[in-house]
Motif scaffolding. Structure first.
Motif, PDB file in Angstrom:
ATOM      1  N   MET A 175      20.902 -67.803  27.132  1.00  0.00           N
ATOM      2  CA  MET A 175      20.325 -67.072  28.254  1.00  0.00           C
ATOM      3  C   MET A 175      21.235 -67.228  29.471  1.00  0.00           C
ATOM      4  N   GLU A 176      21.499 -66.121  30.172  1.00  0.00           N
ATOM      5  CA  GLU A 176      22.401 -66.144  31.320  1.00  0.00           C
ATOM      6  C   GLU A 176      21.590 -66.198  32.616  1.00  0.00           C
ATOM      7  N   LEU A 177      21.836 -67.233  33.373  1.00  0.00           N
ATOM      8  CA  LEU A 177      21.220 -67.324  34.701  1.00  0.00           C
ATOM      9  C   LEU A 177      22.134 -66.664  35.719  1.00  0.00           C
ATOM     10  N   ASN A 178      21.525 -65.937  36.661  1.00  0.00           N
ATOM     11  CA  ASN A 178      22.284 -65.317  37.749  1.00  0.00           C
ATOM     12  C   ASN A 178      21.415 -65.296  39.003  1.00  0.00           C
ATOM     13  N   PRO A 179      21.988 -64.984  40.148  1.00  0.00           N
ATOM     14  CA  PRO A 179      21.195 -65.003  41.388  1.00  0.00           C
ATOM     15  C   PRO A 179      20.019 -64.039  41.382  1.00  0.00           C
ATOM     16  N   SER A 180      20.040 -63.040  40.529  1.00  0.00           N
ATOM     17  CA  SER A 180      18.969 -62.051  40.523  1.00  0.00           C
ATOM     18  C   SER A 180      17.761 -62.481  39.698  1.00  0.00           C
ATOM     19  N   ASN A 181      17.910 -63.477  38.796  1.00  0.00           N
ATOM     20  CA  ASN A 181      16.768 -63.877  37.973  1.00  0.00           C
ATOM     21  C   ASN A 181      16.394 -65.343  38.097  1.00  0.00           C
TER      22      ASN A 181
END
Length: 600
Positions: free
Chosen positions: A73-79
């Motif tokens: 799973m990719e974490l990013n500032p949007s999620n």
């Protein structure tokens, strides 16, 4: 559906989405899911669980399920903010597995706080889960991080694709394969970024900046930028003189008038209290918009006070605020300008008291140049405004007088502006009585009219006769004073010429004395010519005064005298000698009456 090959034994419903999953991966990571599973345990049928209140909804739970199943799973500032709130809701703590989702998302949030753009993105997503983000203090931490970076740009880092950075290789660094930079140009580099925030978040950002003692000029600049971006009526104003000063261009993305009104009220409240902190032109535009949108009285009064404190920086066209009240008695809102002018006088009261004795001397030294003082600027501004409202037939004389009398007499270098306004008013109100004309003409000082204005006033039939005589008298007085000054200067020049000649003889410096004498003689001759010209002008003005006195003052007296003599005498023939005529014949009397009427 989970494609593990094993049949699902639990259905989780979130909104209109159903997740067919397995109990064990879920209960091994979440305390809430474990407790729900125990309550809904069933041997034969699938357990159905409803999580409609989950922060982030089905989109967030899909990422949670992937995390529970160990899927990458990719974490990013949007999620990350949504996932952090969902993990907190499901109680995915370290008690249910090392490196659980709460710790994983919290570490990522702390990491992105070092980057301006990522922090901004994370803050925007807080609005989707605002109650939970507030409870976890994510919103406040994002705002604090942005405030710190705005105050000190060296702490902020952006990708090179950002609009706010300078793409220089020596200033770049690498993060996750992306070239970064920490240089920002100018103090307004962050205005455009924070303007994309919603009003509640932007308001908290400005309040945090004020609490951190950011310069008021920067805060005001950001507020101006935000207002221009989000208030279409502020940009679509068109300067017209028909009362319709707004061009409404409605688009699907245009906020409604209620939202724009609320935004104006909030921005006015957030403006720093320092004088001249925002451009006067912007304040006048936002005041015009606030009046058009029927903003609350506190907002309009605050804007009027701010504008009044810096009224000397205003332009005339911006003061022409259409009167859109229910009465609409006049074309422009004169009462609003009057209130702003009174606020200006209150602010400048101390300055006026300390400098009023020196203003006339300063005016004499500078020779009538503009921009001597803020009071002089405002005097010219008010005179121009009066000239604009004077053609309005609905402008009453008391309102015109009350606005003109706020400015003290010494503030005007010349009274040409107020004279022009009075002349326009008299022309637009021909039904005024002589008494009213006398009242309005008292607003100007005849001694402070220029030569052009005096010449125009002397020939102005709309002015009362007393005012015309005053203008002529003071103009002749000025000429006499000038002539006397020239004669005094010529006497001093002649004395200095004799004294320089005597000193030259004593010092035996014949050549220098000869040159000085020649220069003095030339200056004296030119001065004599100038005095002769002034004498001619004085004589011409005197003749013009006599002519005007005859034409406007003496004609009625002459007519009365002639009528007293002419009416009875043509018929005063003695009875004793019928052939003897009176002293003035009827024909002569008729001719004199005609001359009198011609003079009239």
């Amino acid at each position: 559906l989970c494609s593990t090959g094993l049949p699902s034994d639990v259905i989780i419903e979130i909104g209109e989405t159903s997740f067919h999953l397995h109990k064990f991966p879920l209960i091994s990571r979440s305390e809430v899911l474990e407790s729900y599973m125990k309550e809904l345990s069933c041997e034969n049928e699938k357990s159905v669980m409803e999580l409609h209140d989950l922060p982030g909804g089905a989109k967030a739970f899909l990422l949670v399920a992937k995390f529970c199943y160990g899927v990458k799973m990719e974490l990013n500032p949007s999620n990350v903010v949504i996932l952090r709130c969902a993990a907190e809701y499901l109680q995915m703590t370290e008690d249910y597995g090392e490196g659980n989702l709460i710790l994983h998302t919290e570490n990522f949030i702390n990491h992105i706080f070092g980057y301006w753009t990522d922090t901004l993105k994370a803050l925007k997503t807080c609005e989707e889960v605002l109650p939970f983000a507030e409870e976890l203090h994510i919103t406040s931490r994002c705002i604090h991080s942005l405030v710190v970076k705005a105050a000190d740009p060296s702490l902020a880092i952006w990708p090179v694709s950002s609009q706010s950075v300078a793409q220089s290789p020596e200033d770049a660094e690498m993060w996750n394969g992306i070239s970064l930079t920490s240089k920002a140009s100018g103090e307004d580099w962050w205005f455009g970024d924070v303007s994309s925030l919603s009003l509640p978040l932007y308001k908290r950002f400005i309040q945090g900046s004020s609490a951190r003692r950011m310069r008021p000029e920067r805060i005001a600049g950001s507020l101006v930028y935000y207002a221009k971006k989000h208030i279409p009526l502020l940009v679509n104003q068109s300067s017209s003189h028909n009362g319709n000063s707004f061009a409404f261009k409605s688009t699907p993305s245009t906020p409604c008038e209620a939202d724009q009104r609320n935004l104006i009220e909030e921005i006015v409240e957030l403006l720093p209290n320092e004088k001249s902190i925002a451009p006067t032109k912007f304040l006048l535009k936002i005041l015009r918009t606030a009046i058009a949108l029927y903003a609350n009285s506190h907002c309009c009064a605050s804007l009027e006070k701010r504008i009044g404190a810096q009224l000397d920086d205003a332009d005339l066209e911006d003061l022409l605020i259409p009167n859109i009240g229910y009465s609409m008695e006049t074309l422009y809102d004169i009462d609003c300008v009057q209130r702003m002018l009174e606020h200006f006088m209150i602010v400048e009261h101390d300055v006026i008291d300390s400098t009023s004795n020196d203003i006339e001397e300063e005016m004499r030294l500078v020779g009538g140049s503009q921009s001597i003082s803020p009071m002089t600027k405002v005097a010219n501004l008010v005179d121009g405004f009066l000239s604009e409202v004077a053609p309005d037939v609905n402008v009453k004389l008391p309102k015109f007088q009350s606005l003109a009398t706020v400015i003290p007499d010494y503030a005007r270098i010349l009274d040409d502006g107020i004279y022009r306004a009075i002349d326009i008013y008299l022309k637009a109100h021909p039904w005024m009585t002589d008494s009213e004309k006398e009242q309005i003409c008292r607003l100007m000082n005849c001694q402070k009219l220029s030569l052009e204005a005096s010449t125009h006033a002397a020939q102005n039939e709309r002015l009362p006769l007393r005012v015309v005589v005053q203008v002529l008298f003071f103009e002749q007085l000025k000429l006499r004073t000038s002539v006397a000054g020239w004669f005094f200067a010529s006497d001093n020049l002649e004395s200095s010429q004799n004294l320089s000649g005597n000193l030259a003889l004593i010092r035996n410096n014949g050549n220098t004395s000869h040159n000085n004498n020649n220069n003095s003689i030339l200056a004296f001759d030119s001065m004599k010519e100038r005095v002769a010209e002034l004498e001619k002008e004085c004589l011409s003005m005197k003749k013009e005064l006599e002519k005007m006195m005859k034409s406007k003052v003496s004609w009625n007296l002459i007519f009365k005298k002639l009528s007293c003599r002419l009416m009875p005498k043509p018929y005063q023939v003695k009875v004793s000698n019928p052939c003897r005529k009176s002293k003035i014949s009827p024909a002569s009397a008729t001719q004199m009456e005609e001359k009198a009427m011609a003079v009239k």
